[in-house]
Design a protein around this motif. Structure first.
Motif, PDB file in Angstrom:
ATOM      1  N   VAL A   1       0.979  -1.186   0.033  1.00  0.00           N
ATOM      2  CA  VAL A   1       0.144  -0.049  -0.010  1.00  0.00           C
ATOM      3  C   VAL A   1       0.874   1.274   0.193  1.00  0.00           C
ATOM      4  O   VAL A   1       1.844   1.378   0.655  1.00  0.00           O
ATOM      5  CB  VAL A   1      -0.917  -0.048   1.369  1.00  0.00           C
ATOM      6  CG1 VAL A   1      -1.465   1.164   1.576  1.00  0.00           C
ATOM      7  CG2 VAL A   1      -1.970  -1.149   1.054  1.00  0.00           C
ATOM      8  N   GLY A   2       0.502   2.292  -0.929  1.00  0.00           N
ATOM      9  CA  GLY A   2       1.293   3.519  -0.774  1.00  0.00           C
ATOM     10  C   GLY A   2       0.405   4.590  -0.434  1.00  0.00           C
ATOM     11  O   GLY A   2      -0.582   4.856  -0.875  1.00  0.00           O
ATOM     12  N   ALA A   3       0.599   5.181   1.000  1.00  0.00           N
ATOM     13  CA  ALA A   3      -0.304   6.050   1.490  1.00  0.00           C
ATOM     14  C   ALA A   3       0.382   7.412   1.686  1.00  0.00           C
ATOM     15  O   ALA A   3       1.283   7.416   2.251  1.00  0.00           O
ATOM     16  CB  ALA A   3      -0.759   5.464   2.863  1.00  0.00           C
ATOM     17  N   CYS A   4      -0.342   8.352   1.176  1.00  0.00           N
ATOM     18  CA  CYS A   4       0.228   9.681   1.209  1.00  0.00           C
ATOM     19  C   CYS A   4       0.022  10.067   2.643  1.00  0.00           C
ATOM     20  O   CYS A   4      -1.097   9.615   3.564  1.00  0.00           O
ATOM     21  CB  CYS A   4      -0.353  10.380   0.353  1.00  0.00           C
ATOM     22  SG  CYS A   4       0.251  12.165   0.475  1.00  0.00           S
ATOM     23  N   LYS A   5       0.962  10.825   3.503  1.00  0.00           N
ATOM     24  CA  LYS A   5       0.529  11.410   4.585  1.00  0.00           C
ATOM     25  C   LYS A   5      -0.412  12.771   4.552  1.00  0.00           C
ATOM     26  O   LYS A   5      -0.498  13.088   3.450  1.00  0.00           O
ATOM     27  CB  LYS A   5       2.006  12.027   5.051  1.00  0.00           C
ATOM     28  CG  LYS A   5       2.748  10.855   5.827  1.00  0.00           C
ATOM     29  CD  LYS A   5       3.771  11.798   6.775  1.00  0.00           C
ATOM     30  CE  LYS A   5       4.893  10.779   7.094  1.00  0.00           C
ATOM     31  NZ  LYS A   5       5.928  11.595   7.602  1.00  0.00           N
ATOM     32  N   GLY A   6      -1.284  12.702   5.515  1.00  0.00           N
ATOM     33  CA  GLY A   6      -2.473  13.500   5.279  1.00  0.00           C
ATOM     34  C   GLY A   6      -3.571  13.082   4.552  1.00  0.00           C
ATOM     35  O   GLY A   6      -4.397  13.574   3.927  1.00  0.00           O
ATOM     36  N   GLN A   7      -3.475  11.691   4.663  1.00  0.00           N
ATOM     37  CA  GLN A   7      -4.525  10.973   3.851  1.00  0.00           C
ATOM     38  C   GLN A   7      -5.969  11.449   4.599  1.00  0.00           C
ATOM     39  O   GLN A   7      -6.357  11.520   5.395  1.00  0.00           O
ATOM     40  CB  GLN A   7      -4.411   9.595   3.831  1.00  0.00           C
ATOM     41  CG  GLN A   7      -5.296   8.802   2.997  1.00  0.00           C
ATOM     42  CD  GLN A   7      -5.650   7.151   3.345  1.00  0.00           C
ATOM     43  OE1 GLN A   7      -5.096   6.788   4.246  1.00  0.00           O
ATOM     44  NE2 GLN A   7      -6.509   6.441   2.675  1.00  0.00           N
ATOM     45  N   ALA A   8      -6.916  11.584   3.514  1.00  0.00           N
ATOM     46  CA  ALA A   8      -8.550  12.058   3.845  1.00  0.00           C
ATOM     47  C   ALA A   8      -8.417  13.302   4.640  1.00  0.00           C
ATOM     48  O   ALA A   8      -9.365  13.724   5.415  1.00  0.00           O
ATOM     49  CB  ALA A   8      -8.931  11.089   4.562  1.00  0.00           C
TER      50      ALA A   8
ATOM     51  N   PRO B   1     -12.357  23.141  11.151  1.00  0.00           N
ATOM     52  CA  PRO B   1     -11.986  23.712   9.879  1.00  0.00           C
ATOM     53  C   PRO B   1     -11.236  22.770   9.015  1.00  0.00           C
ATOM     54  O   PRO B   1     -10.511  21.929   9.772  1.00  0.00           O
ATOM     55  CB  PRO B   1     -11.543  25.052  10.050  1.00  0.00           C
ATOM     56  CG  PRO B   1     -10.950  24.996  11.494  1.00  0.00           C
ATOM     57  CD  PRO B   1     -11.960  24.186  12.062  1.00  0.00           C
ATOM     58  N   VAL B   2     -11.190  22.901   7.847  1.00  0.00           N
ATOM     59  CA  VAL B   2     -10.148  21.997   6.997  1.00  0.00           C
ATOM     60  C   VAL B   2      -8.771  22.225   7.325  1.00  0.00           C
ATOM     61  O   VAL B   2      -8.265  23.371   7.906  1.00  0.00           O
ATOM     62  CB  VAL B   2     -10.447  22.244   5.421  1.00  0.00           C
ATOM     63  CG1 VAL B   2      -9.146  21.704   4.573  1.00  0.00           C
ATOM     64  CG2 VAL B   2     -11.846  21.696   5.029  1.00  0.00           C
ATOM     65  N   LEU B   3      -7.815  20.979   7.405  1.00  0.00           N
ATOM     66  CA  LEU B   3      -6.671  21.236   8.016  1.00  0.00           C
ATOM     67  C   LEU B   3      -5.611  21.675   6.846  1.00  0.00           C
ATOM     68  O   LEU B   3      -6.063  21.519   5.762  1.00  0.00           O
ATOM     69  CB  LEU B   3      -6.270  19.758   8.407  1.00  0.00           C
ATOM     70  CG  LEU B   3      -7.064  19.277   9.611  1.00  0.00           C
ATOM     71  CD1 LEU B   3      -6.550  17.624   9.825  1.00  0.00           C
ATOM     72  CD2 LEU B   3      -6.865  19.952  10.850  1.00  0.00           C
ATOM     73  N   GLY B   4      -4.370  22.196   7.368  1.00  0.00           N
ATOM     74  CA  GLY B   4      -3.539  22.575   6.202  1.00  0.00           C
ATOM     75  C   GLY B   4      -3.161  21.484   5.378  1.00  0.00           C
ATOM     76  O   GLY B   4      -3.127  20.246   6.029  1.00  0.00           O
TER      77      GLY B   4
ATOM     78  N   SER C   1      -0.443  18.357  13.699  1.00  0.00           N
ATOM     79  CA  SER C   1       0.309  17.965  12.636  1.00  0.00           C
ATOM     80  C   SER C   1      -0.515  18.041  11.287  1.00  0.00           C
ATOM     81  O   SER C   1      -0.227  17.252  10.295  1.00  0.00           O
ATOM     82  CB  SER C   1       1.004  16.503  13.096  1.00  0.00           C
ATOM     83  OG  SER C   1      -0.183  15.581  12.781  1.00  0.00           O
ATOM     84  N   ASN C   2      -1.542  18.387  11.271  1.00  0.00           N
ATOM     85  CA  ASN C   2      -2.433  18.626   9.880  1.00  0.00           C
ATOM     86  C   ASN C   2      -2.740  17.198   9.552  1.00  0.00           C
ATOM     87  O   ASN C   2      -2.835  17.056   8.275  1.00  0.00           O
ATOM     88  CB  ASN C   2      -1.696  19.273   8.960  1.00  0.00           C
ATOM     89  CG  ASN C   2      -1.757  20.958   9.250  1.00  0.00           C
ATOM     90  OD1 ASN C   2      -2.623  21.430   9.801  1.00  0.00           O
ATOM     91  ND2 ASN C   2      -0.804  21.598   8.651  1.00  0.00           N
ATOM     92  N   GLY C   3      -3.085  16.412  10.586  1.00  0.00           N
ATOM     93  CA  GLY C   3      -3.336  15.099  10.240  1.00  0.00           C
ATOM     94  C   GLY C   3      -2.510  14.313   9.277  1.00  0.00           C
ATOM     95  O   GLY C   3      -2.857  13.301   8.413  1.00  0.00           O
ATOM     96  N   ARG C   4      -1.298  14.389   9.567  1.00  0.00           N
ATOM     97  CA  ARG C   4      -0.399  13.600   8.652  1.00  0.00           C
ATOM     98  C   ARG C   4      -0.445  12.402   8.979  1.00  0.00           C
ATOM     99  O   ARG C   4       0.036  11.682   7.805  1.00  0.00           O
ATOM    100  CB  ARG C   4       1.099  14.258   8.752  1.00  0.00           C
ATOM    101  CG  ARG C   4       1.402  15.504   8.290  1.00  0.00           C
ATOM    102  CD  ARG C   4       2.634  16.239   8.797  1.00  0.00           C
ATOM    103  NE  ARG C   4       3.705  15.636   8.209  1.00  0.00           N
ATOM    104  CZ  ARG C   4       4.213  15.612   7.052  1.00  0.00           C
ATOM    105  NH1 ARG C   4       3.626  16.302   6.200  1.00  0.00           N
ATOM    106  NH2 ARG C   4       5.301  15.110   6.686  1.00  0.00           N
TER     107      ARG C   4
END
Ligand SMILES: Nc1nc2c(c(=O)[nH]1)N[C@H]1C(S)=C(S)[C@@H](COP(=O)(O)O)O[C@H]1N2
Ligand SMILES: [Mo]
Length: 397
Positions: free
Chosen positions: A136-143, A150-153, A379-382
């Motif tokens: 699995v390749g998962a970007c940090k800040g997924q979703a 409010p929306v995270l950075g 951590s902006n949902g990293r």
């Protein structure tokens, strides 16, 4: 669409863009005269096809940032891996060169390399044993674009900035050993071929700790799902590090440095990277968010669950905000580092919005937290994996 903005405009509007590109946490150096970036344009309803790709959700067009609609994550060609044409795409390069396999020259150097040298792709393939690994390749800040208000950075991703593929290549470790690693080696830096969106840091480098790169798993991959790697996913050669988040999986690698000191580069950051294991995560792939279901009729949910390779014990589904959980049916594992597909039947009983929660638990007892922690938000949902963050919203009529 793309535009060039000057430094004054950058200060007014561009820092947001810079944050949206994932460079938050770094102050742009004073030299950053220009940053070439289009506006954030994610709209889950608007799909755009890059050459050679199926239509994906366009998050940015420049640099190319495209997320996979969740119903396309589980592919058909190498089930349950993502089809090559549907694998998500994420770049910081303004200029992505097309490099043919016979044009690639991989340089290996750095002050902690014993015998710096270069290899053509053919030489790499002749010299080192080929191996494959599905991951699995998962970007940090997924979703992160959908988990919090409010929306995270950072890039405002939905759930599809993750995919799974079988990668074929040669172990990084074998190449490093062949070149020779000095005792003072601290990090391995990987440079991409293209030119980034930041004028102050046109070279794209990422780093990993030397111990991390001397494990057997990290690969320099030239094949994907038994075919070529699409340009958009890093042809002709990319780093793959199974079990770890994918920001360090540098695409279009053209130079590797074995270093005693950290590299000074905006994208690599001040720290030595990794290890950074993928957190246990689960979500629904079909039906897609927003789908209309009929009250009283049975619907099958199909989803994925994955972790860093430890192994999954169960996936559960809740239709009552976590008051009660029902076990989902899991398919057999495809491989240690790949997601497991699961299924669950639901029959909605009343009209209106329906929120579905899913929760995976590992063989070690590790499970997804119900809600985001303060650390996640800071951590902006990293590394977000909260159950409520990955909720699926359906409508019933
Ligand atoms: N050259 C290059 N490699 C890169 C990146 C990039 O911007 N440029 N982004 C990284 C990040 S943040 C992610 S999540 C993955 C995405 O890989 P993909 O585009 O194949 O999905 O590539 C990594 N490798
Ligand atoms: Mo990423």
């Amino acid at each position: 669409m793309s535009r060039i903005i000057n430094r004054r405009q950058l200060l007014q509007t561009g820092l947001q863009s810079a944050a949206a590109l994932g460079v938050s946490g770094f102050t742009l150096p004073a030299m950053a005269e220009d940053i070439l970036v289009g506006p954030a344009i994610r709209d889950a309803e608007r799909l755009v096809a890059l050459p050679g790709k199926v239509p994906l959700i366009q998050v940015y067009d420049r640099p190319p940032v495209y997320e996979t609609p969740t119903p396309l994550l589980i592919g058909k060609q190498n089930y349950p891996l993502t089809d090559r044409e549907a694998y998500y795409v994420r770049w910081r390069e303004a200029l992505i060169p097309e490099i043919k396999p016979d044009e690639l020259v991989l340089e290996i150097g750095g002050d902690a390399a014993v015998n710096p040298r270069s290899f053509t792709l053919a030489e790499l393939r002749e010299t080192f044993p080929e191996t494959s690994v599905a991951a699995v390749g998962a970007c940090k800040g997924q979703a992160r674009g959908v988990v919090h208000k409010p929306v995270l950075g950072g890039v405002s991703w939905g759930k599809g900035d993750v995919s799974a593929a079988k990668w074929t290549g040669i172990p990084v470790k074998d190449v490093l050993e062949a070149v020779g690693v000095r005792d003072n080696a601290a990090q391995v830096a990987f440079k991409a071929a293209g030119i980034t969106i930041a004028a102050s840091a046109p070279e794209y480098w990422r780093v990993q700790g030397i111990d991390e790169m001397m494990r057997p798993e990290p690969l320099l991959a030239y094949g994907m799902n038994d075919g070529d790697i699409p340009l958009w996913n890093g042809a002709p050669l990319r780093l793959v590090n199974p079990g770890e988040y994918s920001p360090e999986w540098v695409k279009q690698v053209v130079r590797i440095e074995i270093r005693s000191q950290p590299i000074d580069n905006l994208w690599a950051g001040p720290k030595v990277g990794g290890p950074d294991p993928v957190r246990i995560t689960s979500f629904v792939c079909t039906p897609a968010d927003g789908t209309l279901l009929q009250v009283g009729s049975e619907t099958e949910l199909t989803g994925v669950a994955y972790d860093s390779g430890i192994g999954l014990a169960k996936v559960e589904v809740s239709l009552d905000e976590g008051a009660s959980w029902e076990p989902a049916t899991m398919e057999e594992p495809y491989g240690k580092y790949v997601w497991r597909v699961w299924h669950h039947q639901v029959t909605p009983k009343k009209k209106g919005p329906l929120r579905i929660l899913t929760r995976a638990t590992g063989v070690d007892g590790e499970t997804q937290p119900m809600a985001m922690t303060e650390a996640d938000i800071k951590s902006n949902g990293r590394r977000i994996n909260a159950v409520t963050g990955y909720a699926t919203y359906l409508e019933t009529a």
